[in-house]
Write a protein that holds these residues in place. Structure first.
Motif, mmCIF file in Angstrom:
data_model
loop_
_atom_site.group_PDB
_atom_site.id
_atom_site.type_symbol
_atom_site.label_atom_id
_atom_site.label_comp_id
_atom_site.label_asym_id
_atom_site.label_seq_id
_atom_site.Cartn_x
_atom_site.Cartn_y
_atom_site.Cartn_z
ATOM 1 N N VAL A 68 -33.038 -15.243 14.132
ATOM 2 C CA VAL A 68 -32.433 -15.362 13.005
ATOM 3 C C VAL A 68 -30.955 -16.203 13.204
ATOM 4 N N GLN A 69 -30.980 -17.561 12.707
ATOM 5 C CA GLN A 69 -29.880 -18.223 12.995
ATOM 6 C C GLN A 69 -28.729 -18.210 12.196
ATOM 7 N N GLU A 70 -29.198 -18.014 10.695
ATOM 8 C CA GLU A 70 -28.248 -17.864 9.561
ATOM 9 C C GLU A 70 -28.671 -16.933 8.749
ATOM 10 N N LEU A 71 -28.115 -16.158 7.813
ATOM 11 C CA LEU A 71 -28.467 -15.172 7.228
ATOM 12 C C LEU A 71 -27.603 -14.999 5.796
ATOM 13 N N ASN A 72 -27.968 -15.379 4.593
ATOM 14 C CA ASN A 72 -27.194 -15.251 3.408
ATOM 15 C C ASN A 72 -27.817 -14.261 2.326
ATOM 16 N N ARG A 73 -27.616 -12.803 2.460
ATOM 17 C CA ARG A 73 -28.270 -12.065 1.764
ATOM 18 C C ARG A 73 -28.170 -12.272 0.125
ATOM 19 N N ARG A 74 -26.748 -12.918 -0.150
ATOM 20 C CA ARG A 74 -26.732 -12.989 -1.681
ATOM 21 C C ARG A 74 -27.361 -14.283 -2.127
ATOM 22 N N SER A 75 -27.721 -15.085 -1.583
ATOM 23 C CA SER A 75 -28.571 -16.476 -1.909
ATOM 24 C C SER A 75 -29.895 -16.222 -1.455
ATOM 25 N N ARG A 76 -30.131 -14.994 -0.593
ATOM 26 C CA ARG A 76 -31.470 -14.945 -0.157
ATOM 27 C C ARG A 76 -32.102 -15.905 0.798
ATOM 28 N N LYS A 77 -31.257 -16.396 1.624
ATOM 29 C CA LYS A 77 -31.455 -17.567 2.373
ATOM 30 C C LYS A 77 -31.711 -17.136 4.015
#
Length: 199
Positions: A65-74
């Motif tokens: 996992v390189q980047e994780l954005n729970r808010r935008s589900r990306k």
């Protein structure tokens, strides 16, 4: 519940398995456990450039996992990073275990004018043209090709400069041994002239 649990366990740097569902102009579209959608840029698929991304559709890939954005589900994944870490781990193992005289399996990774490099499973060793064959070779391509699996002998190890010298002919029977077993001084023998020198 599964989805929430999966999101809670996802972190930057986590190693995950994801199935490739489709490709687009920029890379691969993937799905993780819990139906979490992810994306992998083309530059992060492999250690080298990949021309045909369609070959991965339907496959399960292990990636980081390189980047994780729970808010935008990306979720942004990198298989390249995972492969790099895996290669470093294998390199350490090879340098801990390798010794002069060992027989090793490897694959020809590249060819130069003076020989070829053999991937030993994490680190490369040099197979010089003079150690490819007991016969005379004009160029390395006469003995090996890129991707070919070979068994080689470790001839020399330079720990300081992290260099390994390998031999291909040293794994095969020495023709001199066969000649000496069948020919003795005073015998009349026939042969074919293969090349001339100035002496």
């Amino acid at each position: 519940a599964v989805g929430r649990m999966t999101w809670d366990h996802l972190h930057t740097g986590s190693v995950v398995e994801a199935r490739v569902t489709a490709t687009n102009k920029g890379g691969l579209e993937l799905e993780l456990v819990g139906r979490i959608k992810a994306f992998m840029p083309a530059s992060q698929i492999d250690l080298h450039h990949v021309d045909d991304m369609e070959q991965f559709v339907g496959q399960k890939l292990i990636a980081q996992v390189q980047e994780l954005n729970r808010r935008s589900r990306k979720v942004l994944l990198s298989r390249r990073k995972y492969l790099e870490h895996d290669r470093i781990s294998k390199q350490r193992k090879i340098w801990d275990e390798i010794e002069v005289g060992q027989l090793r399996e490897g694959a020809i990774s590249s060819i130069t004018t003076y020989g070829a490099f053999v991937d030993l499973g994490g680190t490369d060793g040099l197979l010089h043209i003079s150690d490819m064959s007991y016969g005379h070779l004009r160029k390395p391509e006469e003995a090996v090709k890129v991707g070919q699996q070979v068994q080689v002998k470790v001839l020399k190890i330079d720990l300081e400069n992290k260099r390994i010298s390998l031999g291909l002919k040293q794994v095969q029977p020495d023709p001199w041994d066969m000649v000496l077993a069948s020919v003795k001084e005073g015998d009349r023998i026939t042969g074919r002239v293969t090349r001339l020198t100035n002496f």
